[in-house]
Structure formats: C-alpha cells, structure tokens
Motif scaffolding. Structure first.
Motif: not given
Length: 301
Positions: A78-85, A87-95
């Motif tokens: 979703q970075l390609a659609r403007g999601e802040p980096l 947010d991506t970092a914190r979400v991926l950390s849960r997975y």
C-alpha cells in the motif's frame, strides 16, 4: 545490535563475530549438519530495486536455517498508494519476525527501523550496502588474510559500496585507497566520520597509485541502478578506471580481485581478470548467503 542499517551500527567484535559465524555456518551446513534455529520464523523482503544475489541469498539463508520468507515488491504494498512508511513498519511487525529492505533512499531504512518492532536489515540503499561488504570481508578472511593488516584498493565510482568500504575501514583498521574520477567521490560525510574515527583512507585520482601493493582490488559497475541515463557519460569518464591485467600488475603479487556483481565485462572489469586466477568473485557471491545466515541467526534466533 537490534538492526543492521550500516556497518557502523556494529561494534568491531560484533562484525568480527558475524564473519566468524558465517564461516562456521558455511562449513556446518555444507557438511549436511542440520541447523534450524529459525524454525517458525518469517522474514519479509521489501524490494524497491531488482535483485538476483541479494534476494536469493537472503531467501536461501532463511530457508537453510529453517525459516520462511515473504517477498514484497514496492507494487505489492500500500506504500504505492500513499500509506505512510511508519504504518507499514508497525503492521508488518505484527506479522513477521524481521524485515530486509532494498531501496533507494537510506531514509527509508532509517524510518522502517525507527518504527518497526522487529529487526530491520539494509539489503541495499543508495548510500550503503552493509551486508555486501561484510560478506566481501568474509571472503577476504577466508583466503587467510588478517583484516587489520590489509591494504585495500577501491577503483571506480564512489557509490554505496565505496561508502560501506569506508565504514569497514573505520571499523577494522585496514588501509583503504579509493581511486575515483573527480566529481564521483564517496559521500563526504561518510568519509569525514570514518576519518574522525582514525580510519586510514586515501582518496586518489590515479588508479595505479591506489592499487600499488594492494592485497585486495575491488570494483563495481560504473552506472548503478537509477543512473541509466548517465551510462554513456560514465563510460567515457570511467574508462581509465578499468580493472584489467595491466592495472593488476601494480598490485601485490598474490592480490585478490573482488566484484559484487553483476559485472559489465569490458567496462569496469575485463573478462580476463574476472575469470582469472586472482578473481574470487564466485566465492564472494556465495558468501553473501552465509553472511546473511549469520546476520539472520543473530537478529532473529
């Protein structure tokens, strides 16, 4: 050591430990002795730049240690659609249990590491390529050389590889000579920081002067990813910086030649040298996997 964003994130003993462990893992796993400390662990690979060696070596290392990988190109996120980096970092950390990022700006690596709750590893940025240079140093050690006693020559562009070699010189204490055309020097802040730590580094224009007596001769492509528009001009400027048999005659008689690949034969290095007896590039390429295994074991196990 929580993340590996650049070589100077490490203390000397940590870097030496990674190299030593890489050599141990190479011996053990090549002998078929099972070692699966990362069983059940998942590594995310976020790649904004194409890759052969970095992607495959990280994936293979993770699998050899019992773990699994998820590959994510920039278009998959979703970075390609403007999601802040962040947010991506914190979400991926849960997975997942760790993140490798291969990107353009070093600031991407830094922001991911700032917000991720799992280890972040720099698989390449425009400023640094730490895992590559650590695996290069592992290859040098594997030949029986002691890092602190070395004279290393870098011939060509003052790119991310050159920056990481500068940091390695500050960490390990070897003498580093860089031969770069005017206007293509390494990052001045990186150079200044290394020298402030006592690094023995010479920035030169003459490749013969840089290579004279060197035990390790190192080069890279003249135009890195993202510099394709400059390729023709760079070929003209860098032509005197080709690593060929004439240049190697000025190095130490038993000097080894490194190239992180991919190589453009006939440009930065000749076929004769790349395929010659002084070249260790295929061992160097393999050792990425073993050094990556050591890094993953250290950060994820």
């Amino acid at each position: 050591m929580k993340h590996l964003k650049r070589i100077l994130d490490l203390r000397p003993e940590e870097a030496e430990g990674l190299i030593r462990r890489g050599l141990e893992l190479k011996k053990r796993l090549r002998a078929g002795v099972p070692h699966r400390p990362l069983l059940g662990k998942i590594l995310a690979l976020i790649f904004e730049k194409p890759s052969t060696r970095t992607r495959v070596s990280f994936e293979a290392a993770m699998m050899k240690l019992g773990g699994q990988t998820i590959f994510l190109s920039s278009r998959d996120l979703q970075l390609a659609r403007g999601e802040p980096l962040k947010d991506t970092a914190r979400v991926l950390s849960r997975y997942v249990d760790g993140i490798v990022v291969r990107t353009f700006g070093q600031e991407v690596v830094e922001e991911l590491a700032a917000y991720a709750e799992v280890p972040v590893i720099n698989g390449l940025s425009d400023r640094f390529h730490p895992c590559q240079v650590l695996s290069d140093l592992m290859t040098v050690v594997e030949t029986g050389r002691k890092l602190g006693d070395l004279v290393v020559a870098w011939v060509g562009d003052g790119n991310n590889m050159a920056n990481s070699w500068i940091e390695a010189a500050a960490l390990f204490g070897f003498e580093l000579r860089l031969a770069c055309p005017e206007g293509y020097d390494p990052d001045p802040e990186v150079l200044e920081e290394a020298r402030s730590r006592g690094a023995r580094i010479a920035l030169l224009r003459d490749p013969v002067e840089a290579v004279r007596g060197a035990e390790v001769v190192n080069t890279d492509v003249w135009a890195s990813m993202g510099q394709e528009a400059e390729a023709e001009e760079r070929r003209r400027v860098f032509q005197p910086y080709q690593v060929n048999s004439r240049l190697l005659r000025h190095a130490a008689p038993e000097a080894i030649v490194l190239h992180c690949l991919p190589a453009h034969r006939g440009e930065e290095i000749t076929e004769e040298v790349l395929e010659g007896p002084q070249s260790v590039v295929w061992d160097q390429s393999e050792n990425k996997m073993w050094l990556h295994a050591a890094v993953l074991e250290k950060l994820l196990a």
